[in-house]
Design an enzyme around this catalytic site. Structure first.
Site, PDB file in Angstrom:
ATOM      1  N   GLY A 252       0.831  -1.200   0.000  1.00 42.36           N
ATOM      2  CA  GLY A 252       0.000   0.000   0.000  1.00 42.36           C
ATOM      3  C   GLY A 252       0.863   1.246   0.000  1.00 42.36           C
ATOM      4  O   GLY A 252       1.945   1.271  -0.581  1.00 42.36           O
ATOM      5  N   GLU A 253       0.380   2.304   0.612  1.00 44.07           N
ATOM      6  CA  GLU A 253       1.065   3.603   0.725  1.00 44.07           C
ATOM      7  C   GLU A 253       1.125   4.359  -0.595  1.00 44.07           C
ATOM      8  O   GLU A 253       1.444   5.530  -0.635  1.00 44.07           O
ATOM      9  CB  GLU A 253       2.496   3.453   1.256  1.00 44.07           C
TER      10      GLU A 253
END
Length: 369
Positions: free
Chosen positions: A320-321
């Protein structure tokens, strides 16, 4: 006034003329027809989004939105919820994976608190947009109210408007997230929006063992049962019942970017859940989405298929991120450079094949299937 009317979303149609011009130029470039694969189709789609064959993609903005999730109480994550706040501080210090990758890709990261269950310190690089301190436990009822979901969507839209008005501007948006428990919320949202069974969608997230995975599947199944009355109503009710504040914020990022004809590079599982919700609210938004990669999460491929998006990469990521999207950003930029800087057969004085198969219409058909 209904919540949908409050959103006031107006997505412009793709520019068919620009798409035709891009497809026509692709047909004349000095390479065997179709030999650049997905990149050829991507340039046609980018032309449709922006109305240009040479869209500037220099100013890329990663919107990494953070929030906590009440469903963590069900033992669905290998990490405690305190990690959400700790990782936000890591983003601000520049020490996370997204910071490293964004620096090298020349993208800037916008970090926003949409619903972290902690009092974060004042920081000039943190956008304080907290709607509430985390969501409720979705196995016991709705994650949030529809009004709170709308507030989170509006917060995401405001972030995009701020970047567009800022001195650096924004040519392409990149979605990112941080929130312990958010793969569970995303799985529930994907199941509700697609009709897929939790067993087909729920993955190991932060690295659950078999027992943890079983708990997670059970939690999603229970969340769908408990919130069954909200799911058939409309996408906003579904998002409020099963989603997260950062997911709703990403819906806003996607909708506002599309409204301004800006491409949106979709990251992984959580971002794709937001993309499904955005597409359900405003179907035209799908035309502005680019799938950066297919993650290791079990249901990600099926969710992308429902959106009609083909991922550029498959690296078994599950961080993610915005990390997968930033890794794909150079490919998107390269596609535009190839269309505009490669010589055509006429320009290079190279003879074309008599039986060339890749016609502009063929490329156009592939991009609109």
């Amino acid at each position: 006034m209904t919540p949908e009317r409050q959103l006031a979303v107006s997505i412009p149609p793709l520019d068919a003329s620009a798409m035709g011009q891009a497809a026509s130029r692709q047909d004349r470039l000095t390479r065997p027809a179709g030999s650049l694969g997905v990149l050829e189709e991507l340039t046609v789609r980018l032309a449709g989004m922006t109305g240009r064959l040479d869209p500037p993609l220099r100013d890329a903005v990663v919107f990494t939105l953070a929030a906590d999730h009440g469903v963590v109480a069900e033992g669905v994550s290998a990490y405690p919820r305190e990690v959400t706040a700790q990782m936000v501080l890591n983003f601000l210090r520049g020490g996370a994976a997204i910071n490293v990758l964004a620096r090298h890709a020349k993208a800037r990261v916008v970090v926003a608190d949409l619903g972290v269950d902690a009092d974060l310190p004042d920081d000039p690089h943190l956008r304080m947009l907290k709607v509430r301190r985390g969501t409720e436990n979705i196995t016991r009822g709705p994650a949030m109210t529809v009004a709170e979901a709308v507030r989170a969507i509006d917060a995401g839209r405001g972030l995009v408007r701020d970047e567009l008005r800022g001195g650096e501007g924004m040519d392409i948006a990149i979605t990112g997230d941080m929130g312990i428990g958010n793969t569970t919320a995303s799985a529930g949202l994907i199941c509700a929006l697609t009709g897929l069974d939790p067993v087909q969608v729920v993955g190991r997230g932060t690295g659950l063992d078999d027992a943890g995975l079983e708990r997670k599947v059970s939690a999603v199944r229970e969340a769908l049962r408990v919130n069954a009355s909200s799911i058939p109503k409309n996408p906003l009710d579904t998002l409020a019942a099963l989603g997260g504040l950062e997911i709703a914020g990403l819906v806003g990022v996607i909708l506002e970017s599309a409204q301004h004809r800006k491409p949106v590079l979709i990251d992984g599982f959580i971002s794709t859940a937001a993309a499904l919700a955005a597409a359900a609210i405003a179907p035209g938004a799908t035309g502005y989405m680019i799938a950066s990669h297919q993650s290791q999460e079990r249901g990600h491929g099926a969710a992308l298929e429902r959106l009609g998006l083909r991922p550029l990469l498959n690296l078994d990521l599950r961080l993610g991120e915005g990390t997968g999207a930033v890794l794909a950003l150079p490919l998107v930029r390269a596609a535009v450079l190839l269309l505009n800087e490669m010589a055509t057969f006429d320009e290079a004085g190279v003879e074309e094949r008599d039986d060339a198969h890749a016609t502009p219409g063929a490329i156009m058909n592939r991009t609109t299937e």
